[in-house]
Design a protein around this motif. Structure first.
Motif, short mmCIF file in Angstrom:
data_model
loop_
_atom_site.label_atom_id
_atom_site.label_comp_id
_atom_site.label_asym_id
_atom_site.label_seq_id
_atom_site.Cartn_x
_atom_site.Cartn_y
_atom_site.Cartn_z
N TRP A 26 -9.24 25.56 -6.06
CA TRP A 26 -8.51 26.47 -5.19
C TRP A 26 -7.02 26.42 -5.49
O TRP A 26 -6.23 27.15 -4.90
CB TRP A 26 -8.75 26.12 -3.72
N ASP A 27 -6.61 25.54 -6.42
CA ASP A 27 -5.22 25.37 -6.80
C ASP A 27 -5.02 26.00 -8.18
O ASP A 27 -5.52 25.47 -9.19
CB ASP A 27 -4.87 23.89 -6.83
N SER A 28 -4.31 27.12 -8.26
CA SER A 28 -4.17 27.83 -9.52
C SER A 28 -3.52 26.99 -10.61
O SER A 28 -3.71 27.25 -11.80
CB SER A 28 -3.36 29.12 -9.31
N ARG A 29 -2.78 25.95 -10.23
CA ARG A 29 -2.14 25.10 -11.23
C ARG A 29 -3.15 24.28 -12.01
O ARG A 29 -2.85 23.76 -13.08
CB ARG A 29 -1.12 24.18 -10.54
N GLU A 30 -4.36 24.13 -11.46
CA GLU A 30 -5.42 23.40 -12.15
C GLU A 30 -6.30 24.30 -13.01
O GLU A 30 -7.17 23.81 -13.73
CB GLU A 30 -6.29 22.66 -11.14
N ALA A 31 -6.10 25.61 -12.93
CA ALA A 31 -6.92 26.53 -13.72
C ALA A 31 -6.71 26.29 -15.21
O ALA A 31 -5.60 26.00 -15.66
CB ALA A 31 -6.58 27.97 -13.36
N SER A 32 -7.81 26.41 -15.98
CA SER A 32 -7.76 26.17 -17.41
C SER A 32 -8.97 26.87 -18.04
O SER A 32 -9.79 27.44 -17.32
CB SER A 32 -7.82 24.66 -17.70
N PRO A 33 -9.13 26.81 -19.35
CA PRO A 33 -10.31 27.44 -19.95
C PRO A 33 -11.64 26.86 -19.48
O PRO A 33 -12.69 27.48 -19.69
CB PRO A 33 -10.10 27.18 -21.45
N VAL A 51 -3.86 34.92 -8.92
CA VAL A 51 -4.98 35.27 -9.80
C VAL A 51 -4.51 35.51 -11.23
O VAL A 51 -5.11 35.02 -12.19
CB VAL A 51 -5.72 36.50 -9.24
N GLU A 52 -3.43 36.27 -11.40
CA GLU A 52 -2.95 36.56 -12.75
C GLU A 52 -2.51 35.28 -13.47
O GLU A 52 -2.73 35.12 -14.67
CB GLU A 52 -1.80 37.57 -12.69
N ALA A 53 -1.90 34.36 -12.73
CA ALA A 53 -1.50 33.09 -13.34
C ALA A 53 -2.72 32.29 -13.78
O ALA A 53 -2.71 31.67 -14.85
CB ALA A 53 -0.67 32.28 -12.35
N ALA A 54 -3.78 32.31 -12.98
CA ALA A 54 -5.00 31.60 -13.34
C ALA A 54 -5.64 32.23 -14.58
O ALA A 54 -6.10 31.52 -15.48
CB ALA A 54 -5.98 31.61 -12.17
N LEU A 55 -5.65 33.55 -14.64
CA LEU A 55 -6.21 34.22 -15.81
C LEU A 55 -5.37 33.92 -17.05
O LEU A 55 -5.92 33.68 -18.14
CB LEU A 55 -6.27 35.72 -15.56
N ALA A 56 -4.07 33.90 -16.89
CA ALA A 56 -3.19 33.59 -18.02
C ALA A 56 -3.41 32.17 -18.51
O ALA A 56 -3.23 31.88 -19.71
CB ALA A 56 -1.73 33.78 -17.62
N ALA A 57 -3.80 31.27 -17.60
CA ALA A 57 -4.09 29.88 -17.98
C ALA A 57 -5.46 29.75 -18.65
O ALA A 57 -5.83 28.65 -19.06
CB ALA A 57 -4.01 28.98 -16.76
N GLY A 58 -6.21 30.85 -18.71
CA GLY A 58 -7.50 30.83 -19.40
C GLY A 58 -8.69 30.62 -18.52
O GLY A 58 -9.79 30.33 -19.02
N ALA A 59 -8.54 30.74 -17.19
CA ALA A 59 -9.67 30.52 -16.28
C ALA A 59 -10.88 31.34 -16.71
O ALA A 59 -10.75 32.54 -16.97
CB ALA A 59 -9.27 30.88 -14.86
N PRO A 60 -12.06 30.72 -16.79
CA PRO A 60 -13.25 31.46 -17.23
C PRO A 60 -13.61 32.62 -16.32
O PRO A 60 -14.13 33.63 -16.78
CB PRO A 60 -14.35 30.38 -17.20
N PHE A 61 -13.33 32.45 -15.04
CA PHE A 61 -13.50 33.54 -14.08
C PHE A 61 -12.67 33.24 -12.85
O PHE A 61 -12.19 32.11 -12.67
CB PHE A 61 -14.97 33.79 -13.71
N VAL A 62 -12.48 34.26 -12.03
CA VAL A 62 -11.80 34.08 -10.74
C VAL A 62 -12.71 34.65 -9.66
O VAL A 62 -13.24 35.76 -9.81
CB VAL A 62 -10.41 34.73 -10.70
N ARG A 70 -12.32 39.34 -15.69
CA ARG A 70 -13.09 38.11 -15.48
C ARG A 70 -13.29 37.78 -14.00
O ARG A 70 -13.47 36.63 -13.61
CB ARG A 70 -12.43 36.92 -16.21
N ALA A 71 -13.29 38.81 -13.18
CA ALA A 71 -13.48 38.59 -11.74
C ALA A 71 -14.96 38.44 -11.40
O ALA A 71 -15.82 39.13 -11.97
CB ALA A 71 -12.90 39.76 -10.95
N VAL A 72 -15.24 37.52 -10.51
CA VAL A 72 -16.49 37.51 -9.75
C VAL A 72 -16.08 38.07 -8.39
O VAL A 72 -15.54 37.36 -7.54
CB VAL A 72 -17.09 36.10 -9.64
N ARG A 73 -16.30 39.37 -8.23
CA ARG A 73 -15.72 40.09 -7.11
C ARG A 73 -16.65 40.05 -5.89
O ARG A 73 -17.82 40.44 -5.97
CB ARG A 73 -15.44 41.54 -7.50
N VAL A 74 -16.11 39.57 -4.78
CA VAL A 74 -16.87 39.42 -3.54
C VAL A 74 -16.01 39.90 -2.38
O VAL A 74 -14.78 39.92 -2.47
CB VAL A 74 -17.28 37.95 -3.31
#
Length: 424
Positions: A26-33, A51-62, A70-74
């Motif tokens: 839940w912490d975008s600073r920990e997002a990674s590939p 969200v954009e920062a997490a995607l820029a960090a390579g998050a597999p999905f948000v 790469r959204a899992v939209r709910v």
């Protein structure tokens, strides 16, 4: 792996570029590939901002309600996260939930070691617990979850999320009284963890839950250890004929170890192997961590309540040499806070040769009262000598909020660091 394209326990629109992740945060600073991001609503801002920062960090999905790459939209990311956590947790063979006014983190560490379990390292908020459950639910290992509360109804929410097979209450004391009202309120709310499942309670909490099996030391304890010896070098005891040695431990750590062994025995884990793992337990900084040297520093500065401070002072009294207590304000004690600080200060004067207090209620806590930590630290560093033993303890909140920083300087963790640096 958490595969967003696999069967999900909730309805979602999954972007075709979404990839599996090893865990959620839940912490975008920990997002990674390898780490996906969950965009949750917060007290002041929404996770969607990151969200954009997490995607820029390579998050597999948000996990979000936004229509992005790469959204899992709910519709509701928080509810989806909790639903996912419950579904993954259902695959675990054993989940142990631990609560109590003091000693939760220590009990969690020793219980997890004895069971060779997966456990949460620090945070115990509901989002952090949910992310933990999604990551480890299918791992095949037991789970040990710290379940702290500070308001009415919160334990029921946590129990619904974690669904522990075993509920543990370490102790009942004056903590979070502003919200929970009284000791009876504390016991009532924390006792929800025992309802409808196997339960264990520490000996201090036993009077509040008279029909629940107990663990610890003494007569009439259900899961009792024997022959406890506590020295500055650590604690020793025997549990069901298995000798246990805990380096640099006090009575609190020893009782937590007994909890771990009781859980291990119930789970069919070998007690000798469990005891060997207990000897290597290290708790997070600030939770009664002993730093021996030409003078000894006891770092217990992470949090404080009257019961916790009293236990730490009792442990201090077992050390040889000149004993020094450095105590700061205990938070969330309600209308009786001055009286409770005075009681703790009186106990400190019976256990320590020299007592310091800092911030609000400094005079109640010590014979050397200071308004701020820097003022205290200047005196303490000039005073400390080889052979001394210094206990440092206060509520961590004094170092977290700007208001506390302005009022009381900096947190007592800084005192620990300064003492260790000066010692060399």
């Amino acid at each position: 792996m958490l595969d967003p394209h696999g069967p999900l326990p909730f309805s979602a629109a999954v972007h075709p570029a979404a990839r599996p992740a090893t865990r959620l945060t839940w912490d975008s600073r920990e997002a990674s590939p390898e780490v996906a991001f969950v965009a949750l609503p917060g007290e002041t801002t929404h996770g969607n901002r990151f969200v954009e920062a997490a995607l820029a960090a390579g998050a597999p999905f948000v996990l979000t309600d936004l229509d992005v790459e790469r959204a899992v939209r709910v519709p509701d990311a928080r509810e989806a996260l909790f639903t996912w956590a419950r579904a993954e947790r259902a695959h675990s063979p054993l989940a142990v939930g631990i609560t109590g006014s003091v000693g939760k983190t220590t009990a969690k560490s020793y219980a997890a070691a004895a069971l060779d379990a997966a456990y949460m390292p620090v945070y115990n908020t509901m989002p952090a617990i949910a992310c933990f459950l999604t990551q480890h639910g299918r791992g095949g290992r037991p789970l040990v979850v710290e379940m702290g509360i500070d308001r009415v109804g919160e334990m029921a929410e946590l129990v619904d999320l974690v669904r522990p097979d075993v509920g543990v209450v370490t102790a009942i004391g004056a903590a979070h009284l502003e919200q929970l009202g009284s000791l009876e309120g504390v016991a009532r709310e924390k006792g929800v963890i025992l309802q409808g499942r196997r339960g264990l309670v520490g000996t201090q909490a036993a009077p509040w839950f008279p029909r629940t099996p107990t663990y610890g030391f003494g007569e009439g304890v259900t899961h009792a250890a024997e022959g406890l010896e506590v020295t500055p070098q650590g604690a020793r005891f025997t549990f069901r004929d298995v000798p246990v040695t805990l380096p640099l431990a006090s009575c609190v750590q020893a009782e937590a170890a007994v909890l771990g062994l009781a859980l291990a025995a119930e789970a069919g884990v070998g007690l000798e192997e469990a005891a060997a793992r207990l000897a290597g337990v290290t708790v997070p900084g600030g939770r009664y961590r002993v730093h021996p040297g030409r003078y000894t520093v006891i770092d217990d500065a992470y949090n404080a309540s009257p019961l916790a401070v009293t236990a730490a002072l009792d442990a201090l009294a077992a050390f040889p040499g000149r004993r020094i207590s450095v105590l700061g304000r205990m938070l969330e004690l309600g209308e009786t806070e001055r009286e409770l600080h005075a009681e703790v200060g009186a106990h400190a004067r019976t256990r320590a040769d020299l007592t310091y207090g800092v911030g609000a209620f400094a005079a109640e806590l010590g014979d050397r009262p200071y308004s701020t930590v820097p003022e205290l630290l200047a005196d303490l560093l000039a005073e400390v000598k080889d052979g001394d033993v210094i206990l440092v303890k206060a509520s961590r909140g004094i170092s977290w909020t700007p208001e506390r920083r302005a009022q009381e300087g900096v947190g007592l963790d800084v005192v620990v660091g300064a003492l260790l640096e000066a010692r060399g």
